[in-house]
Scaffold this motif. Structure first.
Motif, short mmCIF file in Angstrom:
data_model
loop_
_atom_site.label_atom_id
_atom_site.label_comp_id
_atom_site.label_asym_id
_atom_site.label_seq_id
_atom_site.Cartn_x
_atom_site.Cartn_y
_atom_site.Cartn_z
N ALA A 63 0.87 -1.18 0.00
CA ALA A 63 0.00 0.00 0.00
C ALA A 63 0.91 1.22 0.00
O ALA A 63 1.91 1.25 0.72
CB ALA A 63 -0.89 -0.01 1.23
N ALA A 64 0.58 2.21 -0.82
CA ALA A 64 1.47 3.36 -0.96
C ALA A 64 0.72 4.66 -0.74
O ALA A 64 -0.49 4.73 -0.97
CB ALA A 64 2.11 3.35 -2.35
N SER A 65 1.44 5.68 -0.32
CA SER A 65 0.83 7.01 -0.18
C SER A 65 0.58 7.57 -1.58
O SER A 65 0.93 6.95 -2.58
CB SER A 65 1.76 7.92 0.62
N THR A 66 0.02 8.75 -1.64
CA THR A 66 -0.35 9.30 -2.95
C THR A 66 0.89 9.66 -3.77
O THR A 66 1.99 9.72 -3.27
CB THR A 66 -1.23 10.55 -2.78
N ARG A 67 0.65 9.96 -5.04
CA ARG A 67 1.74 9.99 -5.99
C ARG A 67 2.72 11.15 -5.82
O ARG A 67 3.90 10.98 -6.07
CB ARG A 67 1.19 10.00 -7.42
#
Lengths: 97, 325
Positions: A63-67
């Motif tokens: 899961a990743a933070s926004t771009r």
């Protein structure tokens, strides 16, 4: 076409360079399962003693933070200057602080 | 990767500005940043061609593994060819961060829809060729690749850092092999000179067409994907190689090659650009052979990929059953 190949999922690879360091992301590879991902990661990313430990994780499980790096998601850490030691004025003649 | 948090997307004008500012500050673009379509497409094409070149590049030297004259040379060559595979995989991994699909890239190569470096379409006639490839081809690759370590796209630049570290071994083992042959018999020295004669011009062509007929270069340099023009890099390679040839005791096959004190560089002749175009379009001595070999390796490996997939599915099913019971 290579439908067979498309079934091999993508893994992200993290390598601990030596004892005392964190695992660091080094790249990715395709493998049929976790065990194959580890042996492939060894062959691909540690041919010259680059690591003492490897983690692999299916890319889809990250899961990743926004771009954008300037994302408002990180704003709360920018406006709390009192979290940094330089925020506090201490006279020069106070030792070891 | 999945996105668990999504902020409202800023308008496109703002995105372009942010991209341009990142490039002009000499910062890196990372996979999930917004980027212009042209930037993404250019990178995917360049990185894929680069990856394909590494993979096809295993063949000319791979042919000599079983014929290398000693266990030492076999072990070295084995390690080198394995590195080429590794370089291809680092680069495919970088291309995938841009949304390219690995199986699709493989298909594009084996169906001839994407290119690889022209240099690998020349045959390796003698063992001296293995040395000359290390010296010239890997030397040229180093000239090309060192500046790419500062390329504006983060994953590409990081892959290049790993690759450059390993290329140095490739170049040195080649030069050492040639030094050994030059200390040998007259026949061995002739083999080295013959290999030098055949590989010199194709190596100069590796840098691509001259700047005035390289239409995509200007945009790539503006985006800081490329840092130097084809002609600059070619000049750098010539200047680097001439003193190495002197030390080795071979003659580079170019009557126009001479030091120009005014420029501080060597002048040299013009490669046969028609030959380069011919080889790129499929007319080189080994294009068909290289493609055929890559295709059959892919097809003959299909059962391994299928077996691994079946094994993984079986193990996963067993684990699930065990968890339920």
């Amino acid at each position: 076409m290579s439908a067979d190949k498309q079934d091999w999922p993508l893994y992200e690879v993290f390598v601990r360079g030596k004892r005392g360091l964190n695992h660091v992301h080094v790249g990715s590879l395709h493998a049929a399962d976790d065990r194959m991902a580890l042996t492939h990661a060894r062959d691909l990313y540690t041919r010259r003693n680059e690591g003492v430990s490897i983690w692999v994780v299916r890319s889809e499980h990250i899961a990743a933070s926004t771009r954008d790096e300037k994302d408002p998601f990180f704003a709360p850490s920018a406006d709390k200057v009192y979290r940094h030691p330089t925020f506090y004025d201490i006279p020069d003649d106070v030792p070891h602080i | 990767m999945t996105t668990s948090l999504s902020a409202e997307a800023p308008p496109p004008g703002h995105l372009q500005e942010h991209f341009d500012a990142t490039i002009s500050r000499d910062q890196r673009i990372e996979p999930r940043d917004w980027m212009p379509d042209g930037y993404r497409k250019t990178l995917v094409r360049q990185i894929a061609q680069h990856a394909h070149s590494e993979i096809i590049g295993m063949q000319p030297e791979g042919e000599w593994i079983t014929k290398a004259p000693s266990l030492r040379r076999k072990a070295i060559l084995f390690a080198k060819v394995q590195d080429e595979a590794g370089h291809g995989l680092y680069l495919y991994s970088a291309a995938e961060t841009l949304g390219a699909d690995r199986a699709d890239l493989t298909d594009r190569l084996i169906e001839g829809r994407q290119k690889y470096s022209s240099i690998f379409n020349y045959p390796t006639m003698s063992f001296a060729d293995v040395g000359v490839i290390g010296w010239f081809v890997d030397g040229a690759a180093i000239c090309n690749q060192v500046p790419l370590c500062r390329s504006s796209y983060g994953p590409y630049a990081r892959a290049m850092v790993r690759i450059c570290k390993e290329e140095s071994f490739h170049q040195r083992q080649g030069y050492e092999l040639l030094m050994t042959m030059m200390r040998g018999t007259e026949a061995q020295r002739e083999m080295v000179q013959d290999a030098v004669n055949r590989w010199w011009w194709p190596s100069l062509m590796m840098f691509g067409p001259p700047d005035d007929s390289s239409p995509n270069s200007a945009q790539s340099m503006a985006w800081k994907i490329k840092r130097h023009s084809n002609d600059e890099l070619r000049q750098r390679f010539v200047d680097m190689t001439v003193p190495q040839a002197d030390k080795l005791g071979v003659t580079l096959p170019d009557p126009d090659l001479r030091w120009n004190a005014e420029r501080g560089h060597h002048d040299f002749g013009t490669p046969d650009w028609d030959e380069l175009m011919r080889v790129i379009k499929g007319g080189g001595p080994c294009n068909d052979q290289r493609m055929q070999r890559r295709r059959s390796a892919h097809e003959e490996g299909a059962w391994v990929r299928e077996a691994a997939t079946a094994h993984a599915a079986k193990q996963a099913a067993r684990a699930e059953k065990g968890a339920v019971a």
